[in-house]
Design a protein around this motif. Structure first.
Motif, PDB file in Angstrom:
ATOM      1  N   THR A 167      -1.319  -2.761 -11.284  1.00 35.72           N
ATOM      2  CA  THR A 167      -2.440  -3.608 -10.919  1.00 35.72           C
ATOM      3  C   THR A 167      -1.912  -5.012 -10.654  1.00 35.72           C
ATOM      4  OG1 THR A 167      -4.603  -4.483 -11.599  1.00 35.72           O
ATOM      5  CG2 THR A 167      -2.977  -4.142 -13.326  1.00 35.72           C
ATOM      6  N   SER A 168      -2.547  -5.728  -9.732  1.00 40.02           N
ATOM      7  CA  SER A 168      -2.123  -7.075  -9.393  1.00 40.02           C
ATOM      8  C   SER A 168      -3.342  -7.962  -9.207  1.00 40.02           C
ATOM      9  CB  SER A 168      -1.280  -7.061  -8.113  1.00 40.02           C
ATOM     10  OG  SER A 168      -0.855  -8.368  -7.786  1.00 40.02           O
ATOM     11  N   ASP A 169      -3.138  -9.272  -9.381  1.00 41.83           N
ATOM     12  CA  ASP A 169      -4.245 -10.206  -9.211  1.00 41.83           C
ATOM     13  C   ASP A 169      -4.324 -10.777  -7.798  1.00 41.83           C
ATOM     14  OD1 ASP A 169      -2.042 -11.840  -9.259  1.00 41.83           O
ATOM     15  OD2 ASP A 169      -2.875 -13.299 -10.664  1.00 41.83           O
ATOM     16  N   GLY A 170      -3.515 -10.251  -6.884  1.00 47.85           N
ATOM     17  CA  GLY A 170      -3.556 -10.719  -5.513  1.00 47.85           C
ATOM     18  C   GLY A 170      -3.043  -9.658  -4.558  1.00 47.85           C
ATOM     19  N   PRO A 171      -3.295  -9.812  -3.257  1.00 45.37           N
ATOM     20  CA  PRO A 171      -2.854  -8.821  -2.277  1.00 45.37           C
ATOM     21  C   PRO A 171      -1.340  -8.824  -2.128  1.00 45.37           C
ATOM     22  CG  PRO A 171      -3.698 -10.758  -1.155  1.00 45.37           C
ATOM     23  CD  PRO A 171      -3.969 -10.962  -2.619  1.00 45.37           C
ATOM     24  N   GLY A 172      -0.823  -7.765  -1.525  1.00 44.24           N
ATOM     25  CA  GLY A 172       0.605  -7.672  -1.241  1.00 44.24           C
ATOM     26  C   GLY A 172       1.156  -6.275  -1.375  1.00 44.24           C
ATOM     27  N   LEU A 173       0.672  -5.500  -2.343  1.00 39.40           N
ATOM     28  CA  LEU A 173       1.204  -4.159  -2.550  1.00 39.40           C
ATOM     29  C   LEU A 173       0.829  -3.256  -1.383  1.00 39.40           C
ATOM     30  CD1 LEU A 173       2.653  -2.063  -4.333  1.00 39.40           C
ATOM     31  CD2 LEU A 173       0.443  -1.617  -5.429  1.00 39.40           C
ATOM     32  N   GLU A 174       1.827  -2.624  -0.805  1.00 35.55           N
ATOM     33  CA  GLU A 174       1.632  -1.664   0.276  1.00 35.55           C
ATOM     34  C   GLU A 174       2.259  -0.338  -0.131  1.00 35.55           C
ATOM     35  OE1 GLU A 174       1.757  -4.901   3.961  1.00 35.55           O
ATOM     36  OE2 GLU A 174       3.423  -3.496   3.690  1.00 35.55           O
ATOM     37  N   ILE A 175       1.563   0.753   0.170  1.00 34.24           N
ATOM     38  CA  ILE A 175       2.050   2.087  -0.167  1.00 34.24           C
ATOM     39  C   ILE A 175       2.230   2.897   1.108  1.00 34.24           C
ATOM     40  CG2 ILE A 175       1.041   2.077  -2.477  1.00 34.24           C
ATOM     41  CD1 ILE A 175      -1.254   3.778  -1.411  1.00 34.24           C
ATOM     42  N   GLU A 176       3.147   3.835   1.064  1.00 29.93           N
ATOM     43  CA  GLU A 176       3.453   4.642   2.242  1.00 29.93           C
ATOM     44  C   GLU A 176       2.544   5.869   2.282  1.00 29.93           C
ATOM     45  OE1 GLU A 176       7.540   4.989   4.237  1.00 29.93           O
ATOM     46  OE2 GLU A 176       7.419   6.726   2.898  1.00 29.93           O
ATOM     47  N   THR A 177       1.723   5.947   3.306  1.00 27.49           N
ATOM     48  CA  THR A 177       0.857   7.102   3.525  1.00 27.49           C
ATOM     49  C   THR A 177       0.979   7.527   4.981  1.00 27.49           C
ATOM     50  OG1 THR A 177      -1.051   5.653   3.978  1.00 27.49           O
ATOM     51  CG2 THR A 177      -0.772   6.444   1.720  1.00 27.49           C
ATOM     52  N   ASP A 178       1.177   8.806   5.183  1.00 25.79           N
ATOM     53  CA  ASP A 178       1.333   9.362   6.535  1.00 25.79           C
ATOM     54  C   ASP A 178       2.442   8.646   7.312  1.00 25.79           C
ATOM     55  OD1 ASP A 178      -0.812  11.139   6.100  1.00 25.79           O
ATOM     56  OD2 ASP A 178      -2.249   9.585   6.666  1.00 25.79           O
ATOM     57  N   GLY A 179       3.504   8.290   6.585  1.00 31.96           N
ATOM     58  CA  GLY A 179       4.659   7.678   7.226  1.00 31.96           C
ATOM     59  C   GLY A 179       4.508   6.218   7.566  1.00 31.96           C
ATOM     60  N   GLN A 180       3.417   5.581   7.156  1.00 25.90           N
ATOM     61  CA  GLN A 180       3.195   4.165   7.434  1.00 25.90           C
ATOM     62  C   GLN A 180       2.901   3.410   6.153  1.00 25.90           C
ATOM     63  OE1 GLN A 180       0.151   3.687  10.405  1.00 25.90           O
ATOM     64  NE2 GLN A 180       1.402   4.523  12.050  1.00 25.90           N
ATOM     65  N   MET A 181       3.348   2.160   6.105  1.00 25.19           N
ATOM     66  CA  MET A 181       3.046   1.309   4.960  1.00 25.19           C
ATOM     67  C   MET A 181       1.676   0.690   5.162  1.00 25.19           C
ATOM     68  SD  MET A 181       5.795   1.898   3.308  1.00 25.19           S
ATOM     69  CE  MET A 181       5.483   0.864   1.879  1.00 25.19           C
ATOM     70  N   ARG A 182       0.800   0.884   4.193  1.00 24.26           N
ATOM     71  CA  ARG A 182      -0.568   0.384   4.286  1.00 24.26           C
ATOM     72  C   ARG A 182      -0.905  -0.388   3.011  1.00 24.26           C
ATOM     73  NH1 ARG A 182      -2.833   3.698   8.379  1.00 24.26           N
ATOM     74  NH2 ARG A 182      -1.706   5.668   8.667  1.00 24.26           N
ATOM     75  N   GLN A 183      -1.749  -1.393   3.186  1.00 28.08           N
ATOM     76  CA  GLN A 183      -2.215  -2.165   2.041  1.00 28.08           C
ATOM     77  C   GLN A 183      -2.889  -1.231   1.037  1.00 28.08           C
ATOM     78  OE1 GLN A 183      -1.926  -5.539   1.461  1.00 28.08           O
ATOM     79  NE2 GLN A 183      -2.998  -5.397  -0.483  1.00 28.08           N
ATOM     80  N   ALA A 184      -2.479  -1.322  -0.236  1.00 33.06           N
ATOM     81  CA  ALA A 184      -3.077  -0.487  -1.273  1.00 33.06           C
ATOM     82  C   ALA A 184      -4.511  -0.960  -1.530  1.00 33.06           C
ATOM     83  CB  ALA A 184      -2.250  -0.559  -2.550  1.00 33.06           C
ATOM     84  N   ALA A 185      -5.448  -0.052  -1.351  1.00 31.97           N
ATOM     85  CA  ALA A 185      -6.868  -0.392  -1.515  1.00 31.97           C
ATOM     86  C   ALA A 185      -7.272  -0.185  -2.965  1.00 31.97           C
ATOM     87  CB  ALA A 185      -7.724   0.462  -0.582  1.00 31.97           C
ATOM     88  N   VAL A 186      -6.832  -1.106  -3.828  1.00 30.18           N
ATOM     89  CA  VAL A 186      -7.141  -1.009  -5.250  1.00 30.18           C
ATOM     90  C   VAL A 186      -7.870  -2.277  -5.663  1.00 30.18           C
ATOM     91  CG1 VAL A 186      -6.225  -0.722  -7.577  1.00 30.18           C
ATOM     92  CG2 VAL A 186      -5.081   0.377  -5.647  1.00 30.18           C
ATOM     93  N   THR A 187      -9.101  -2.133  -6.133  1.00 28.49           N
ATOM     94  CA  THR A 187      -9.850  -3.284  -6.601  1.00 28.49           C
ATOM     95  C   THR A 187      -9.344  -3.709  -7.969  1.00 28.49           C
ATOM     96  OG1 THR A 187     -11.533  -1.894  -7.655  1.00 28.49           O
ATOM     97  CG2 THR A 187     -11.882  -2.491  -5.346  1.00 28.49           C
ATOM     98  N   ASP A 188      -9.806  -4.861  -8.422  1.00 31.44           N
ATOM     99  CA  ASP A 188      -9.321  -5.408  -9.681  1.00 31.44           C
ATOM    100  C   ASP A 188      -9.703  -4.544 -10.880  1.00 31.44           C
ATOM    101  OD1 ASP A 188      -7.876  -7.586 -10.893  1.00 31.44           O
ATOM    102  OD2 ASP A 188      -9.762  -8.162 -11.832  1.00 31.44           O
ATOM    103  N   GLY A 189     -10.699  -3.703 -10.740  1.00 34.53           N
ATOM    104  CA  GLY A 189     -11.144  -2.893 -11.865  1.00 34.53           C
ATOM    105  C   GLY A 189     -10.536  -1.509 -11.914  1.00 34.53           C
ATOM    106  N   ARG A 190      -9.405  -1.300 -11.204  1.00 29.12           N
ATOM    107  CA  ARG A 190      -8.790   0.021 -11.176  1.00 29.12           C
ATOM    108  C   ARG A 190      -7.272  -0.106 -11.300  1.00 29.12           C
ATOM    109  NH1 ARG A 190     -12.864   3.405  -9.265  1.00 29.12           N
ATOM    110  NH2 ARG A 190     -11.478   5.170  -8.999  1.00 29.12           N
TER     111      ARG A 190
END
Length: 274
Positions: A167-190
């Protein structure tokens, strides 16, 4: 709303999320407050609370990398193992004691979430729910300050453990899905559940490691809280799925995974008795 099933999501999507109840989110918020107070102290003070092998407590900037030593991760960090504050040098000092108290409180939140994931995996594979992970697992708090040079604060990598709760308090984490790096869609409560290569070995590649990186959004500061879950280091660990070929020493694999980031083997610890 149906109950979350992170183990099923790991198998189906390669990652999962776990919601944090309000009380647990408050524990996380307090940890971030205490982390900021610790990391904004001067380097000499922080260094008093780190071990010479960098396995415990404070790790200065430049000590860890994701791919190559010439591109260090753009953060300093703090490592808290086996819910044992006494393992941190100078643990009773006012400069670190409130931080350690907050780490201990959040440890219980993260360990309960890890139990949920492991229970689901054990149920899916028909294994006993007795993977004693606490002595081999640890919290890592990463502290980033503004940098205008690098496009990535951490290069693409996987963590080399069973899984990480992030978990992070700001944007930046990207995860690889379907061969592409995408912004991790994780809200602060997860919490985001990111499988590592040890879990890939444990499942005969049914759950691949989740590659991820940290994009530079030029924030003034950023705190990431990670709970890195490992199997026991001091005993043989049976995989969930027996793969063909030579057996793999899962415990040693997990204990030495930090070598790819420039870190020494992890210590073999016994959790403190309460």
């Amino acid at each position: 709303m149906s109950n979350p099933d992170p183990a099923r999501d790991l198998l189906d999507r390669g990652h999962a999320t776990i919601p944090l109840p309000t009380a647990d989110a408050e524990v996380l918020a307090e940890l971030r407050t205490q982390a900021a107070r610790f990391f904004t102290q001067n380097e000499r003070t922080k260094a008093r609370h780190g071990s010479s092998d960098f396995n415990f407590g404070y790790r200065p900037y430049g000590r860890q990398y994701s791919v190559t030593p010439d591109r260090p991760d753009m953060n300093s960090s703090f490592v808290y193992r086996a819910d044992d504050p006494t393992a941190i040098p100078g643990h009773e000092a006012d400069t670190v004691a409130p931080f350690l108290q907050a780490l201990g409180a959040y440890w219980r939140v993260a360990a309960d979430a890890a139990d949920q994931v492991l229970a689901g995996l054990a149920g899916h594979y028909g294994c006993g729910d007795d993977l004693h992970f606490r002595a081999a697992s640890y919290l890592e708090i990463n502290w980033y300050l503004r940098d205008d040079e690098r496009d990535l604060l951490q290069d693409r990598h996987e963590d080399g453990h069973l899984f990480t709760l992030a978990t992070s308090d700001g944007p930046g984490l990207e995860i690889e899905t379907d061969g592409q790096m995408r912004q991790a869609a994780v809200t602060d409560g997860r919490l985001l559940v990111m499988p590592g290569s040890v879990l890939t070995t444990m499942t005969a590649s049914q759950i691949p490691p989740l590659y991820h990186q940290v994009r530079n959004h030029h924030l003034e500061q950023r705190i990431t809280v990670l709970y890195l879950v490992n199997p026991p280091f001091d005993q043989p660990v049976a995989p969930y799925v027996a793969a063909s070929g030579q057996p793999v020493d899962v415990a040693t694999l997990a204990r030495t995974s930090g070598a790819m980031f420039g870190l020494p083997p992890a210590p073999v610890l016994t959790p403190p008795t309460v």
